[in-house]
Design a protein around this motif. Structure first.
Motif, short mmCIF file in Angstrom:
data_model
loop_
_atom_site.label_atom_id
_atom_site.label_comp_id
_atom_site.label_asym_id
_atom_site.label_seq_id
_atom_site.Cartn_x
_atom_site.Cartn_y
_atom_site.Cartn_z
N GLY A 1 -64.76 0.66 -53.18
CA GLY A 1 -64.06 -0.09 -54.46
C GLY A 1 -62.53 0.04 -54.48
N ASN A 2 -62.10 -0.61 -55.72
CA ASN A 2 -60.84 -1.33 -55.77
C ASN A 2 -59.98 0.00 -57.36
N ILE A 3 -59.34 0.14 -57.48
CA ILE A 3 -58.89 0.88 -58.77
C ILE A 3 -57.51 0.70 -59.16
N GLU B 1 -54.30 1.67 -68.70
CA GLU B 1 -55.75 2.14 -69.04
C GLU B 1 -56.52 1.30 -67.18
N PRO B 2 -57.25 1.67 -67.17
CA PRO B 2 -58.20 1.02 -66.25
C PRO B 2 -58.49 -0.61 -66.31
N THR B 3 -58.65 -1.20 -65.38
CA THR B 3 -59.28 -2.44 -65.82
C THR B 3 -60.95 -2.47 -65.87
N TRP B 4 -61.32 -3.54 -66.38
CA TRP B 4 -62.51 -3.51 -66.84
C TRP B 4 -63.58 -3.39 -65.20
N LEU B 5 -62.13 -4.27 -63.95
CA LEU B 5 -63.71 -4.30 -63.01
C LEU B 5 -63.71 -2.70 -62.37
N THR B 6 -62.85 -2.04 -62.30
CA THR B 6 -62.60 -0.15 -62.38
C THR B 6 -63.81 0.38 -63.60
N GLY C 1 -46.90 -7.19 -71.80
CA GLY C 1 -48.69 -6.99 -70.58
C GLY C 1 -49.03 -7.95 -71.12
N PRO C 2 -50.57 -7.73 -70.96
CA PRO C 2 -50.37 -7.02 -70.01
C PRO C 2 -49.85 -6.99 -68.45
N VAL C 3 -49.55 -5.48 -67.92
CA VAL C 3 -48.51 -5.69 -66.66
C VAL C 3 -49.94 -4.41 -65.50
N PHE C 4 -50.24 -5.57 -64.85
CA PHE C 4 -51.50 -5.39 -64.17
C PHE C 4 -50.73 -4.05 -62.53
N THR C 5 -51.07 -3.16 -61.94
CA THR C 5 -50.60 -2.51 -61.31
C THR C 5 -51.30 -2.82 -59.76
N PRO C 6 -51.05 -2.59 -58.82
CA PRO C 6 -51.86 -3.15 -57.58
C PRO C 6 -52.75 -2.01 -57.49
N GLU C 7 -54.43 -2.56 -56.87
CA GLU C 7 -54.95 -2.19 -56.78
C GLU C 7 -55.00 -1.60 -55.90
N PHE D 1 -44.52 -1.88 -61.27
CA PHE D 1 -45.35 -1.35 -60.60
C PHE D 1 -45.33 -1.13 -59.21
N ALA D 2 -45.57 0.12 -58.33
CA ALA D 2 -45.78 -0.06 -56.98
C ALA D 2 -46.52 1.03 -56.40
N THR D 3 -47.14 1.23 -55.70
CA THR D 3 -47.98 2.27 -54.86
C THR D 3 -47.38 3.11 -53.53
N ASP D 4 -47.88 4.11 -53.22
CA ASP D 4 -47.16 4.47 -51.89
C ASP D 4 -48.91 3.95 -51.17
N SER D 5 -49.40 3.31 -51.16
CA SER D 5 -50.83 3.17 -50.39
C SER D 5 -51.27 2.52 -51.31
N ALA D 6 -52.29 1.40 -50.39
CA ALA D 6 -52.68 0.66 -50.73
C ALA D 6 -54.25 1.40 -50.53
N THR D 7 -54.48 1.80 -49.18
CA THR D 7 -55.86 2.58 -49.19
C THR D 7 -55.84 4.16 -49.45
N THR D 8 -56.90 4.89 -49.56
CA THR D 8 -57.15 6.27 -49.37
C THR D 8 -58.38 6.28 -49.64
#
Length: 174
Positions: free
Chosen positions: A141-143, A74-79, A162-168, A39-46
């Motif tokens: 908060g982190n998603i 699926e969203p993580t438990w913390l999310t 899995g589970p394979v986790f996305t960057p938050e 996984f990768a995201t184009d931004s660490a924050t929004t």
């Protein structure tokens, strides 16, 4: 004649020497997983009202084609513990040699069909989801998400991971 204590010490010394030799032997390198999901995201924050693109790349590390993929996200438990974080997936594209095309699958609930029919050996497919943060979402908060996948190959084998986790993604107030 040797005493029982001498025999125990001798046996312990031989066992210790054997373990030391085995421990110093070069270890065999592990083969890569038959398929790997990254996984990768184009931004660490929004910020509330913003978007983040979440890219998922499935790589075929076998010498046979990937014929079928099933993947969930699926969203993580913390999310899920932050009800003030509001978001949704609003888009899905598959990267192709001629550019991006809309996904063909059923969206984030079942991402497997989105990767395209066949992934040849050594090649990858990338699917990008657009994560829309609601304008009235909570901040600070982190998603994050986690995923499981299952792939079938043309040699009639399969693999799962899995589970394979996305960057938050951190939602910040502007």
């Amino acid at each position: 004649m040797r005493s029982p204590r001498t025999r125990r010490i001798g046996l312990s010394a031989v066992l210790g020497l054997l373990l030391a030799v085995v421990g110093l032997a070069p270890s065999a390198s592990a083969d890569p997983a038959p398929a790997a999901l990254t996984f990768a995201t184009d931004s660490a924050t929004t910020t509330p009202g913003g978007t983040v693109r979440l890219s998922m790349t499935l790589t075929n590390n076998k010498t046979y084609d990937v014929l079928f993929i099933h993947q969930t996200i699926e969203p993580t438990w913390l999310t899920t513990q932050r009800p003030d974080l509001k978001y949704s997936f609003t888009g899905c594209t598959l990267a192709t040699a001629s550019g991006s095309t809309p996904c063909s699958g059923t969206g984030p609930g079942n991402l497997g069909p989105n990767y395209g029919a066949t992934i040849p050996p050594g090649q990858s497919r990338t699917v990008t989801l657009t994560l829309q943060i609601a304008a009235d979402s909570g901040c600070n908060g982190n998603i994050g998400f986690y995923s499981y996948y299952y792939a079938e190959f043309s040699d009639a084998t399969n693999t799962g991971g899995g589970p394979v986790f996305t960057p938050e993604t951190r939602v910040l107030c502007a």
